[in-house]
Design an enzyme around this catalytic site. Structure first.
Site, PDB file in Angstrom:
ATOM      1  N   ASN A 140       0.811  -1.226   0.000  1.00  0.00           N
ATOM      2  CA  ASN A 140       0.000   0.000   0.000  1.00  0.00           C
ATOM      3  C   ASN A 140       0.842   1.274   0.000  1.00  0.00           C
ATOM      4  O   ASN A 140       0.379   2.326  -0.461  1.00  0.00           O
ATOM      5  CB  ASN A 140      -1.029  -0.011   1.144  1.00  0.00           C
ATOM      6  CG  ASN A 140      -0.403  -0.102   2.510  1.00  0.00           C
ATOM      7  OD1 ASN A 140       0.772  -0.453   2.635  1.00  0.00           O
ATOM      8  ND2 ASN A 140      -1.152   0.199   3.547  1.00  0.00           N
ATOM      9  N   CYS A 168      -3.524   1.139   6.928  1.00  0.00           N
ATOM     10  CA  CYS A 168      -3.824   0.532   8.235  1.00  0.00           C
ATOM     11  C   CYS A 168      -4.298   1.575   9.227  1.00  0.00           C
ATOM     12  O   CYS A 168      -4.928   1.234  10.230  1.00  0.00           O
ATOM     13  CB  CYS A 168      -2.579  -0.114   8.826  1.00  0.00           C
ATOM     14  SG  CYS A 168      -1.809  -1.260   7.719  1.00  0.00           S
ATOM     15  N   GLU A 208       4.113  -4.032  12.730  1.00  0.00           N
ATOM     16  CA  GLU A 208       3.132  -2.979  12.410  1.00  0.00           C
ATOM     17  C   GLU A 208       1.976  -3.674  11.725  1.00  0.00           C
ATOM     18  O   GLU A 208       2.035  -3.955  10.530  1.00  0.00           O
ATOM     19  CB  GLU A 208       3.751  -1.942  11.461  1.00  0.00           C
ATOM     20  CG  GLU A 208       5.024  -1.296  11.955  1.00  0.00           C
ATOM     21  CD  GLU A 208       4.814  -0.442  13.193  1.00  0.00           C
ATOM     22  OE1 GLU A 208       3.661  -0.153  13.537  1.00  0.00           O
ATOM     23  OE2 GLU A 208       5.820  -0.097  13.818  1.00  0.00           O
TER      24      GLU A 208
HETATM   25  C1  SIN Z   1       0.011   2.027   6.726  1.00  0.00           C
HETATM   26  O1  SIN Z   1      -1.132   2.131   6.445  1.00  0.00           O
HETATM   27  O2  SIN Z   1       0.505   0.925   6.913  1.00  0.00           O
HETATM   28  C2  SIN Z   1       0.946   3.183   6.855  1.00  0.00           C
HETATM   29  C3  SIN Z   1       0.325   4.491   6.742  1.00  0.00           C
HETATM   30  C4  SIN Z   1       1.271   5.630   7.015  1.00  0.00           C
HETATM   31  O3  SIN Z   1       2.462   5.501   7.212  1.00  0.00           O
HETATM   32  O4  SIN Z   1       0.764   6.719   7.039  1.00  0.00           O
END
Ligand code: SIN
Length: 490
Positions: A165, A297, A263
């Site tokens: 992503n 996420c 994460e």
């Molecule tokens: C993620 O959605 O895994 C990361 C989003 C971000 O770093 O802003």
């Protein structure tokens, strides 16, 4: 405002950075098995191929990381910082092409992809500045004759497994911290988006990162992932991805007791209190929810709005969302690209169908986009059962809105999830912001903002969203271990 370069120009720049090989121990190489096809999700065509590496090649990458580690770790922090600074400069010089490459393999609109390249580079510049600041401590001992010194040392060669992503930012957030600390890295990028990773690695080599410090291994999860998690030479794994996969990787790392940064998934609540600035809340919702077409996420997965302002908020949100332009990544004005794959579309449809079955209404969107393929209409839902969205990430452009009557109710429902990555709240009351912010069970809280991502901000979750932090001084700690030295002074 400067005009976006022409699509043909951008695509040519992106393709010029595309490398259809893996980087193993400083060499570009092919695989033994049939290569992996990488798709362009907007066109649903094959963009190119990367090697499917076998175990022997992955072992070579690991051994090279172990060989390169002592020299890299022994360098002055200032020197490592200078390499990182050169890497950042090269990324900046190639930012249009890198953004195009992200758009080609991920489908993100080009301006958003450019934003990601700059976000990715902010980790490198931030950690470049930290490399000469890895100070330890002197510690007073209870024994008069002893002085204790605490050094912070790199944990060793590390492995990173990154998602599709954010094909650039999820790599630099890990790699920049690792290289800053003095670690070396073997990276396995997502098979859907390996070209950005390979292009970043090429620029890292050009910047002077020594051979073996950074390998990018492409291939099947079982073959590549298993070798990385099983190797005793790899001292740490940093993973960004789903909770389910994170659990499996943690199990695989247990026999070699690797340090872990996990994460994992989120199901972020966003609360709009009755005293919020509604325009600000709507803008914050759109910025957070529809970034990367909702495939993040940290994006709000369930929105709780006080009954007193619910109608007003819904009206403004629906008007705003119905105007979001969906389309191909290089078309001007597009803000929502395709989803990554058919599974992603199925999940979005499933969440909408289950919301309707639970009595919820579709206020805008709710169906596949007329462009066909992997495009979905940005959607606002009202009502239904919020427990679905507390339990499962939608990972798509869907904003489900629920009403609440009291602060206590909002916080209870917000915390009723096994996940705890991000949470957002909108209020003009500072006392409430502090109280609710502290009460929310999440690692990253946004107050009056739907975007919290920043190189200086500790990023990471609680509960089933994982552990460890990325970015910031806390993220650096994940790549360092403390060694104490006791001096007996005569
Ligand atoms: C993620 O959605 O895994 C990361 C989003 C971000 O770093 O802003």
């Amino acid at each position: 405002m400067s005009q976006q370069p022409s699509p043909n120009d951008l695509i040519a720049q992106g393709r010029a950075l595309m490398i259809e090989k893996a980087l193993v121990a400083g060499r570009w190489r092919d695989g033994e098995a049939s290569p992996i096809a990488v798709e362009d999700p907007a066109e649903e065509t094959v963009l190119g191929h990367v090697p499917s590496l076998g175990g022997a090649a992955v072992e070579q990458a690991i051994e090279a990381a172990a060989r390169a580690f002592p020299d890299w770790a022994a360098r002055k922090g200032k020197d490592r910082g200078a390499v990182l600074a050169r890497w950042a400069a090269l990324i900046e010089a190639n930012e249009n092409g890198l953004a195009a490459l992200i758009s080609l393999e991920n489908g993100k609109p080009w301006p958003e992809a450019l934003g990601e390249v700059r976000y990715a580079n902010s980790f490198i510049t931030w950690f470049a500045g930290m490399a000469e600041r890895l100070d330890g401590r002197t510690i007073e001992s209870a024994k008069d004759e002893d002085l204790i010194l605490a050094f912070r040392e790199p944990v060793g060669p590390v492995a990173a497994i990154t998602p599709w992503n954010f094909p650039a930012a999820m790599i630099t957030r890990k790699a920049a911290a690792a290289f800053c600390a003095g670690c070396t890295m073997v990276l396995k990028p997502a098979s859907a988006t390996p070209f950005t990773a390979l292009a970043l690695a090429r620029l890292a080599l050009e910047a002077g990162l020594p051979e073996g410090c950074f390998s990018v291994v492409t291939g099947a999860n079982s073959e590549v992932g298993g070798r990385l998690t099983g190797s005793p030479l790899i001292r740490k794994l940093s993973f960004t991805g789903s909770t389910e996969v994170g659990r499996r990787l943690a199990e695989q790392c247990a026999p070699t007791l690797k340090r872990l940064s996990m994460e994992l998934g989120g199901a972020a609540p966003l609360i709009v209190f009755e005293d919020a600035d509604i325009d600000q809340a709507v803008e914050g919702t759109v910025a957070g929810k529809f970034r990367a077409a909702g495939q993040t996420c940290v994006c709000p997965n369930r929105i709780y709005v006080h009954e007193a302002v619910r109608e007003d908020y819904l009206e403004r949100l629906t008007a705003r969302v119905s105007k979001l332009k969906v389309g191909k990544p290089f078309e001007e004005g597009v803000v929502i690209g395709p989803l990554i794959d058919a599974k992603g579309l199925d999940k979005v449809e499933d969440h909408i169908a289950r919301t309707k079955a639970a009595g919820g209404r579709v206020l805008t969107g709710g169906a596949r986009h007329e462009l066909g393929g992997r495009f979905f209409q940005p959607t606002v839902l009202a009502g239904g059962d919020d427990r679905l969205f507390a339990a499962e990430e939608t990972f798509g452009p869907v904003a489900p809105v629920f009403a609440f009557l009291s602060e206590e109710e909002a916080l209870t429902r917000a915390n009723a999830s096994e996940f705890g990555l991000a949470a957002f709240l909108f209020t003009r009351d500072l006392d409430r912001a502090m109280r609710a912010g502290r009460a929310l069970e999440a690692g990253i809280i946004g107050v009056n903002s739907g975007l919290v991502s920043n190189a200086a901000n500790p990023f990471g979750g609680v509960k089933q969203s994982g552990y460890g932090r990325e970015g910031s001084v806390y993220g650096l700690d994940d790549y360092l271990q403390v060694k104490s030295l006791t001096l007996a002074l005569g």
